[in-house]
Design a protein around this motif. Structure first.
Motif, PDB file in Angstrom:
ATOM      1  N   HIS A  32      -2.161 -15.706  -4.605  1.00  6.08           N
ATOM      2  CA  HIS A  32      -2.831 -16.076  -3.351  1.00  6.08           C
ATOM      3  C   HIS A  32      -1.976 -17.080  -2.561  1.00  6.08           C
ATOM      4  N   GLU A  33      -1.506 -18.114  -3.257  1.00  3.46           N
ATOM      5  CA  GLU A  33      -0.698 -19.149  -2.586  1.00  3.46           C
ATOM      6  C   GLU A  33       0.593 -18.532  -2.033  1.00  3.46           C
ATOM      7  N   ARG A  34       1.182 -17.667  -2.844  1.00  5.23           N
ATOM      8  CA  ARG A  34       2.430 -17.015  -2.426  1.00  5.23           C
ATOM      9  C   ARG A  34       2.189 -16.210  -1.137  1.00  5.23           C
ATOM     10  N   LEU A  35       1.096 -15.458  -1.107  1.00  2.00           N
ATOM     11  CA  LEU A  35       0.774 -14.650   0.075  1.00  2.00           C
ATOM     12  C   LEU A  35       0.544 -15.549   1.295  1.00  2.00           C
ATOM     13  N   LEU A  36      -0.203 -16.629   1.096  1.00  3.01           N
ATOM     14  CA  LEU A  36      -0.474 -17.533   2.223  1.00  3.01           C
ATOM     15  C   LEU A  36       0.839 -18.103   2.768  1.00  3.01           C
ATOM     16  N   ASP A  37       1.740 -18.471   1.838  1.00  3.42           N
ATOM     17  CA  ASP A  37       3.039 -19.000   2.278  1.00  3.42           C
ATOM     18  C   ASP A  37       3.796 -17.982   3.130  1.00  3.42           C
ATOM     19  N   LEU A  38       3.601 -16.713   2.815  1.00  3.80           N
ATOM     20  CA  LEU A  38       4.287 -15.655   3.568  1.00  3.80           C
ATOM     21  C   LEU A  38       3.476 -15.223   4.790  1.00  3.80           C
ATOM     22  N   GLN A  39       2.440 -16.004   5.104  1.00  3.38           N
ATOM     23  CA  GLN A  39       1.571 -15.734   6.259  1.00  3.38           C
ATOM     24  C   GLN A  39       0.797 -14.437   6.156  1.00  3.38           C
ATOM     25  N   VAL A  40       0.532 -14.052   4.916  1.00  5.42           N
ATOM     26  CA  VAL A  40      -0.369 -12.918   4.707  1.00  5.42           C
ATOM     27  C   VAL A  40      -1.776 -13.490   4.656  1.00  5.42           C
TER      28      VAL A  40
ATOM     29  N   TYR B 276      -6.597  -4.238   1.249  1.00  2.00           N
ATOM     30  CA  TYR B 276      -6.179  -4.346  -0.159  1.00  2.00           C
ATOM     31  C   TYR B 276      -7.148  -5.224  -0.956  1.00  2.00           C
ATOM     32  N   MET B 277      -7.641  -4.693  -2.068  1.00  2.00           N
ATOM     33  CA  MET B 277      -8.395  -5.497  -3.018  1.00  2.00           C
ATOM     34  C   MET B 277      -7.530  -5.619  -4.276  1.00  2.00           C
ATOM     35  N   VAL B 278      -7.256  -6.846  -4.655  1.00  2.00           N
ATOM     36  CA  VAL B 278      -6.367  -7.059  -5.796  1.00  2.00           C
ATOM     37  C   VAL B 278      -7.196  -7.650  -6.931  1.00  2.00           C
ATOM     38  N   VAL B 279      -7.393  -6.860  -7.962  1.00  2.00           N
ATOM     39  CA  VAL B 279      -8.278  -7.234  -9.055  1.00  2.00           C
ATOM     40  C   VAL B 279      -7.426  -7.595 -10.282  1.00  2.00           C
ATOM     41  N   ALA B 280      -7.846  -8.649 -11.012  1.00  2.00           N
ATOM     42  CA  ALA B 280      -7.121  -8.973 -12.242  1.00  2.00           C
ATOM     43  C   ALA B 280      -8.082  -9.497 -13.299  1.00  2.00           C
TER      44      ALA B 280
ATOM     45  N   GLN C 214      -7.195   3.990  -6.240  1.00  2.00           N
ATOM     46  CA  GLN C 214      -6.740   2.951  -7.158  1.00  2.00           C
ATOM     47  C   GLN C 214      -5.252   3.156  -7.393  1.00  2.00           C
ATOM     48  N   LEU C 215      -4.420   2.137  -7.130  1.00  2.00           N
ATOM     49  CA  LEU C 215      -2.978   2.291  -7.354  1.00  2.00           C
ATOM     50  C   LEU C 215      -2.657   1.973  -8.809  1.00  2.00           C
ATOM     51  N   PRO C 216      -1.571   2.523  -9.337  1.00  2.00           N
ATOM     52  CA  PRO C 216      -1.197   2.178 -10.716  1.00  2.00           C
ATOM     53  C   PRO C 216      -0.930   0.665 -10.831  1.00  2.00           C
ATOM     54  N   PRO C 217      -1.158   0.061 -12.018  1.00  3.24           N
ATOM     55  CA  PRO C 217      -0.951  -1.384 -12.164  1.00  3.24           C
ATOM     56  C   PRO C 217       0.446  -1.768 -11.693  1.00  3.24           C
ATOM     57  N   MET C 218       0.556  -2.895 -11.010  1.00  6.93           N
ATOM     58  CA  MET C 218       1.881  -3.322 -10.542  1.00  6.93           C
ATOM     59  C   MET C 218       2.034  -4.823 -10.709  1.00  6.93           C
ATOM     60  N   ALA C 219       3.281  -5.275 -10.755  1.00  4.18           N
ATOM     61  CA  ALA C 219       3.538  -6.707 -10.863  1.00  4.18           C
ATOM     62  C   ALA C 219       3.131  -7.361  -9.543  1.00  4.18           C
ATOM     63  N   PRO C 220       2.650  -8.618  -9.584  1.00  2.00           N
ATOM     64  CA  PRO C 220       2.286  -9.290  -8.328  1.00  2.00           C
ATOM     65  C   PRO C 220       3.407  -9.249  -7.308  1.00  2.00           C
ATOM     66  N   ALA C 221       4.656  -9.392  -7.747  1.00  4.33           N
ATOM     67  CA  ALA C 221       5.772  -9.398  -6.798  1.00  4.33           C
ATOM     68  C   ALA C 221       5.887  -8.057  -6.087  1.00  4.33           C
ATOM     69  N   GLU C 222       5.550  -6.999  -6.819  1.00  4.19           N
ATOM     70  CA  GLU C 222       5.627  -5.663  -6.227  1.00  4.19           C
ATOM     71  C   GLU C 222       4.555  -5.522  -5.150  1.00  4.19           C
ATOM     72  N   PHE C 223       3.384  -6.075  -5.438  1.00  3.91           N
ATOM     73  CA  PHE C 223       2.318  -6.032  -4.432  1.00  3.91           C
ATOM     74  C   PHE C 223       2.734  -6.806  -3.181  1.00  3.91           C
ATOM     75  N   VAL C 224       3.354  -7.973  -3.401  1.00  3.54           N
ATOM     76  CA  VAL C 224       3.803  -8.783  -2.261  1.00  3.54           C
ATOM     77  C   VAL C 224       4.752  -7.960  -1.396  1.00  3.54           C
ATOM     78  N   ASN C 225       5.684  -7.271  -2.027  1.00  3.02           N
ATOM     79  CA  ASN C 225       6.633  -6.461  -1.254  1.00  3.02           C
ATOM     80  C   ASN C 225       5.920  -5.377  -0.469  1.00  3.02           C
ATOM     81  N   ARG C 226       4.966  -4.758  -1.147  1.00  5.81           N
ATOM     82  CA  ARG C 226       4.263  -3.652  -0.508  1.00  5.81           C
ATOM     83  C   ARG C 226       3.507  -4.122   0.733  1.00  5.81           C
ATOM     84  N   ILE C 227       2.780  -5.201   0.616  1.00  2.00           N
ATOM     85  CA  ILE C 227       1.959  -5.632   1.753  1.00  2.00           C
ATOM     86  C   ILE C 227       2.853  -6.180   2.876  1.00  2.00           C
ATOM     87  N   LEU C 228       3.931  -6.850   2.495  1.00  2.49           N
ATOM     88  CA  LEU C 228       4.854  -7.352   3.534  1.00  2.49           C
ATOM     89  C   LEU C 228       5.481  -6.192   4.303  1.00  2.49           C
TER      90      LEU C 228
END
Ligand code: TSB
Ligand code: ZN
Length: 582
Positions: free
Chosen positions: A505-513, A538-542, A561-575
């Motif tokens: 969440h913090e990482r996304l906010l820093d990237l202005q998501v 996007y709903m990100v469940v963990a 439902q997308l296949p499980p992915m690393a948080p960094a991969e999600f960040v790339n996708r949404i960016l």
């Protein structure tokens, strides 16, 4: 007073059905006074002063009465009456609105249509017999004012629709239902995008945080694009002295749409209905030379228009709006290139917004309307020639619309269709030789002499209100990621997973998501369901298992439902979605 208003092929039948409805009203509501009953884009209405309020049951009773009229196979009979006779007849039958209208007609004879026991002042045309009327339905009733004037009598407007057959009617009712589901007024409320307040006034929207986000994103996107295309953004006040509009011609031709003048001390100020005169002042800030042209002055300019209250409609027609405006000052030789550039800019923005079904309207003046239009036929002809040449260069088809020009010049309007297929103008390109004259604009040419520039007025996304109303309906509230008020909702399965998601969440906010971490003490299913209704892309469940594997489970608002992915991969996708405005 009435008569066919649209040139739709069904107009005569629609308008005839309005007469049949009025006849039914005359039978069931003795004493009803008839005002105005035109056909509309997909049906008809009639404004009537009724002796009592009308209910849904009344509509059904009226329909039954109308069926009798259809079954009676009455002829529509056209007659021309001398004005005096018409006045007498409508006076005798206690129809004051008709009497008022007839008294103001210039002609000595008035056109009358009769069928069965119903007689109306009407220009026609009609179908020949009530039996020619197809499948109809009365839809609703609402309020209206006589002649649209709030100071005059309040009337009941009864709306109906009519089609060739039952199948067409059913199809239309289905489209109507879909349009209601997509209605931006409803979605705007459900998704908490904007509101109106009685205390503020009609036609003056208040943006809630989520709607303000959409607005800001659009404004940023278009401003950046324009800066890249050589526009210069300015910021100017939304009031001016009334004299400015006397010079420009707004006072002579556009006063009806302006708020009244405010007197403050010795000054007479007025809210601006357009931004052009302000931008003209900026043009005049310094002496301009041919080397400065084209000069493209842009602003998300606030404008105020005193639209009639009956014509206000959610965000589509308001009284206070911000227009993605620009005025291009150029030489006559530059006109075509500039228009082509604006059309390309509009098309590229439509591409990004996913707008495909638009069409071009060439909006021309009406030589007989001396009040609305500047009286200068050669100027209008020249403007029209330029616009047609630009359209030819662009290989674009268009529809000519007389009487739709701005008071100062012809326009290319880009028409978009709402879910019911009605079209409205969003983007516009207007060619103007008038305002440069009024303000005596000059530039120094290559020959060191003074020349007069031409002005092109243009809006790319139009007013933010109207564009957002359109987009809400187009996407049914499910905006693309870059425009979504909330872009990701992070949902921990239990309290123990909150910290795991907080990092992301913090990482996304820093990237202005625009991320939200849903820490409420609610069941995960409930949180997902809510995010879904809010159309969060996007709903990100963990949960524990995700934590162990170092992944997150991503769900789309489509339910996929997308296949499980690393948080960094999600960040790339949404960016990636956001940057490419996918
Ligand atoms: C383009 N002077 C020009 C400008 O430079 C101008 O004001 N043109 S306009 O009158 O045609 O308005 C521009 C656009 O504003 C219209 O095409 C329409 O999309 C939008 N618009 C006009 N009136 C309203 C309204 N009452 N509510 C919302 N949007 C409106
Ligand atoms: Zn303008």
């Amino acid at each position: 007073m009435s008569g066919s208003h649209t040139n739709h092929p069904l107009a005569p039948m629609r308008h005839s059905t309005a007469h049949v409805m009025a006849q039914a009203v005359q039978h069931l509501f003795p004493g009803a006074k008839f005002a105005f009953g035109p056909d509309t884009e997909d049906g008809f209405y009639y404004d009537i002063e009724l002796p009592r309020p009308i209910s849904q049951d009344d509509l059904a009773a009226l329909e039954a009465e109308m069926r009798k009229s259809v079954a009676s196979q009455s002829q529509f009979v056209h007659e021309d009456w001398p004005k005096g006779r018409a006045l007498e007849w409508f006076r005798e039958h206690d129809q004051p609105f008709k009497v008022e209208w007839i008294s103001q007609l210039p002609d000595e004879t008035v056109s009358i249509y009769r069928h069965g026991d119903f007689t109306d002042l009407c220009a026609g045309p009609h179908v020949s017999n009530t039996a020619d009327i197809g499948a109809f339905k009365l839809l609703s009733s609402g309020g209206a004012y006589w002649r649209g004037d709030e100071k005059r009598e309040q009337l009941t407007r009864i709306y109906g629709t009519v089609w060739n057959n039952q199948q067409e009617l059913d199809d239309y009712l289905e489209r109507l239902e879909e349009a209601r589901r997509r209605d931006h007024r409803r979605i705007g409320k459900d998704l908490q995008l904007f509101m109106f307040a009685d205390e503020v006034g009609p036609g003056m929207p208040l943006w809630l945080p989520k709607g303000a986000t959409i607005r800001r994103e659009l404004e940023r996107y278009v401003t950046d694009l324009e800066l890249r295309q050589g526009y210069q953004h300015v910021s100017t006040p939304d009031v001016a002295k009334v004299d400015l509009y006397k010079t420009s011609g707004h006072w002579a031709h556009y006063k009806d749409a302006m708020f009244p003048v405010m007197k403050a001390g010795d000054e007479e100020l007025v809210l601006r209905p357009m931004n052009c005169p302000h931008h003209i002042q900026i043009y005049k800030f310094t002496q301009r030379s041919y080397r400065d042209l084209p000069l493209r002055i842009a602003e998300f300019g606030t404008m105020w228009r005193y639209e009639k209250s009956g014509e206000l409609s959610g965000l589509s027609r308001v009284r206070r709006m911000d227009l993605n405006d620009a005025h291009i000052f150029c030489t006559p030789e530059q006109i075509l290139d500039e228009i082509v550039g604006v059309v390309q800019l509009i098309e590229s923005v439509y591409d990004v917004l996913g707008i495909t079904e638009h069409w071009y309207r060439l909006s021309l003046w009406d030589p007989s309307d001396r009040e609305k239009y500047v009286d200068n036929p050669p100027m209008w002809e020249m403007g029209e020639r330029y616009l047609k040449e630009a359209m030819a260069r662009l290989h674009l088809e268009y529809v000519e619309a007389p009487g739709e020009a701005a008071f100062y010049g012809p326009k290319i309007d880009i028409q978009l269709r709402d879910p019911l297929g009605h079209s409205e103008t969003i983007s516009t390109i207007q060619l103007d030789f008038h305002l440069p004259n009024q303000f005596q604009l000059e530039y120094v040419g290559e020959d060191s002499k003074e020349h007069r520039p031409v002005m092109i007025h243009r809006g790319v996304i139009g007013t933010l209100v109207r564009m957002i109303a359109f987009l809400i309906e187009k996407y049914a509230g499910a905006f693309p990621v870059w425009l979504s008020p909330v872009q990701a909702r992070l949902i921990p399965i239990t309290d123990r997973n909150v910290d795991y998601l907080r990092g992301l969440h913090e990482r996304l906010l820093d990237l202005q998501v625009r991320s939200e971490l849903d820490q409420r003490n609610e069941k995960m299913q409930r949180k997902i369901a809510e995010a879904q209704t809010e159309k969060v892309p996007y709903m990100v469940v963990a949960g524990g298992r995700d934590e162990e594997a170092g992944t997150v489970s991503v769900r789309l608002r489509s339910g996929e439902q997308l296949p499980p992915m690393a948080p960094a991969e999600f960040v790339n996708r949404i960016l990636d979605d956001i940057r490419n405005r996918r």
